[in-house]
Design a protein around this motif. Sequence first.
Motif, PDB file in Angstrom:
ATOM      1  N   HIS A 232       0.828  -1.210   0.000  1.00 31.02           N
ATOM      2  CA  HIS A 232       0.000   0.000   0.000  1.00 31.02           C
ATOM      3  C   HIS A 232       0.862   1.258   0.000  1.00 31.02           C
ATOM      4  N   LEU A 233       1.961   1.247   0.745  1.00 26.64           N
ATOM      5  CA  LEU A 233       2.806   2.435   0.807  1.00 26.64           C
ATOM      6  C   LEU A 233       3.499   2.692  -0.530  1.00 26.64           C
ATOM      7  N   ALA A 234       3.895   1.640  -1.224  1.00 24.15           N
ATOM      8  CA  ALA A 234       4.501   1.823  -2.540  1.00 24.15           C
ATOM      9  C   ALA A 234       3.513   2.463  -3.504  1.00 24.15           C
ATOM     10  N   VAL A 242       2.930  12.935  -3.344  1.00 27.07           N
ATOM     11  CA  VAL A 242       3.043  12.147  -2.113  1.00 27.07           C
ATOM     12  C   VAL A 242       4.507  11.769  -1.915  1.00 27.07           C
ATOM     13  N   GLY A 243       5.090  12.270  -0.837  1.00 21.68           N
ATOM     14  CA  GLY A 243       6.482  11.990  -0.543  1.00 21.68           C
ATOM     15  C   GLY A 243       6.647  11.218   0.744  1.00 21.68           C
ATOM     16  N   PRO A 244       7.872  11.087   1.213  1.00 21.74           N
ATOM     17  CA  PRO A 244       8.139  10.298   2.418  1.00 21.74           C
ATOM     18  C   PRO A 244       7.407  10.797   3.658  1.00 21.74           C
ATOM     19  N   TRP A 245       7.259  12.117   3.825  1.00 20.75           N
ATOM     20  CA  TRP A 245       6.577  12.627   5.023  1.00 20.75           C
ATOM     21  C   TRP A 245       5.134  12.134   5.064  1.00 20.75           C
ATOM     22  N   THR A 246       4.440  12.257   3.940  1.00 27.47           N
ATOM     23  CA  THR A 246       3.042  11.827   3.882  1.00 27.47           C
ATOM     24  C   THR A 246       2.922  10.318   4.075  1.00 27.47           C
ATOM     25  N   ALA A 247       3.726   9.551   3.333  1.00 29.77           N
ATOM     26  CA  ALA A 247       3.632   8.094   3.418  1.00 29.77           C
ATOM     27  C   ALA A 247       4.005   7.597   4.808  1.00 29.77           C
ATOM     28  N   SER A 248       5.040   8.174   5.404  1.00 30.85           N
ATOM     29  CA  SER A 248       5.447   7.730   6.734  1.00 30.85           C
ATOM     30  C   SER A 248       4.414   8.083   7.783  1.00 30.85           C
TER      31      SER A 248
END
Length: 315
Positions: A232-234, A242-248
């Motif tokens: 889902h994160l990929a 959508v970057g690392p801040w949003t996904a994390s």
Amino acid sequence: MDDAVLPPPLATTTLPARTPLHVGQLFGHLAATAVPGVERWVPAPGGGALVRTLALPGGPAVVAAHAPAGDDAPGGVRLDLLGGDPADLDAAARVVRWWLDLDADPGAVDAVLAADGALAPLVAAVPGRRVPRACGAAESAVRTVLGQQVSTAAARTHTARLVARHGEPLPVPVAGATHLFPTPERLAALTAEELALPHARRRTLLGVVAALREGLLDVPVGRLDPGARAEHLAALLALPGVGPWTASTVALRALGDDDAFLPSDLGAVAGARALGLADDARALERRSAVWSPVRGYALQHLWGAVPHAINALPA
């Protein structure tokens, strides 16, 4: 009835919690980020309660999670069902346990963090910090995008507008709760023109909503297994904007990745500077390695190192 007063519950239960439980940090964070219409902090005898709407098997419901007095919470967290079907009390309890991170093992978490001499005094002073979770993965994704690069207050404002326009109204408002958070299906009617956001963020939000309608983050509330989480994160990271801040953030709040970390978060960097740990995001990312596999809990200590409304119960 005054909407700031809790009505008599239709059903009630107590949610056991491992102790210690840092009540001010947990309930304070959720109160400060509460979205009007969906969530509200309501003063109540003995302290106060977090009120929010939930979509449960029997239909829309409203629950109140009462903040325990003190940080030991030996009696657990009292949960009241204020609106909806009383038969849904168990279903509500499962969601709220996750929302409040009551199944965390504070002893194990604090042992990892206290092994770092820089964090050891913080852990000793404020043990039992929790990760405030989300009541739904799709909701978490929408709220996180709306919170990109804006203050907590601005994020609440943007999200409240979305709720008022697209959330399902309750048959009867309860204690200030008026709507369910809008589902991806209801957000199909969302247009760029109604969003008071920069152009790039409008595009990001609309892209995320479209992906949610196609099944992205269509998962049960709670901890996802690592394989499904990674999938889902990929897919989330593949979306424009959508970057690392949003996904994390979504990984931490909604999918149960306790090691998710936000080195570029302004509050985290400010906390790291205040503690003398790091001066920028790159240095903080390197410094965080010793906090694995519970870096998400270390974030709570970093945010707690600088003054902010999320760190304490409302006055």
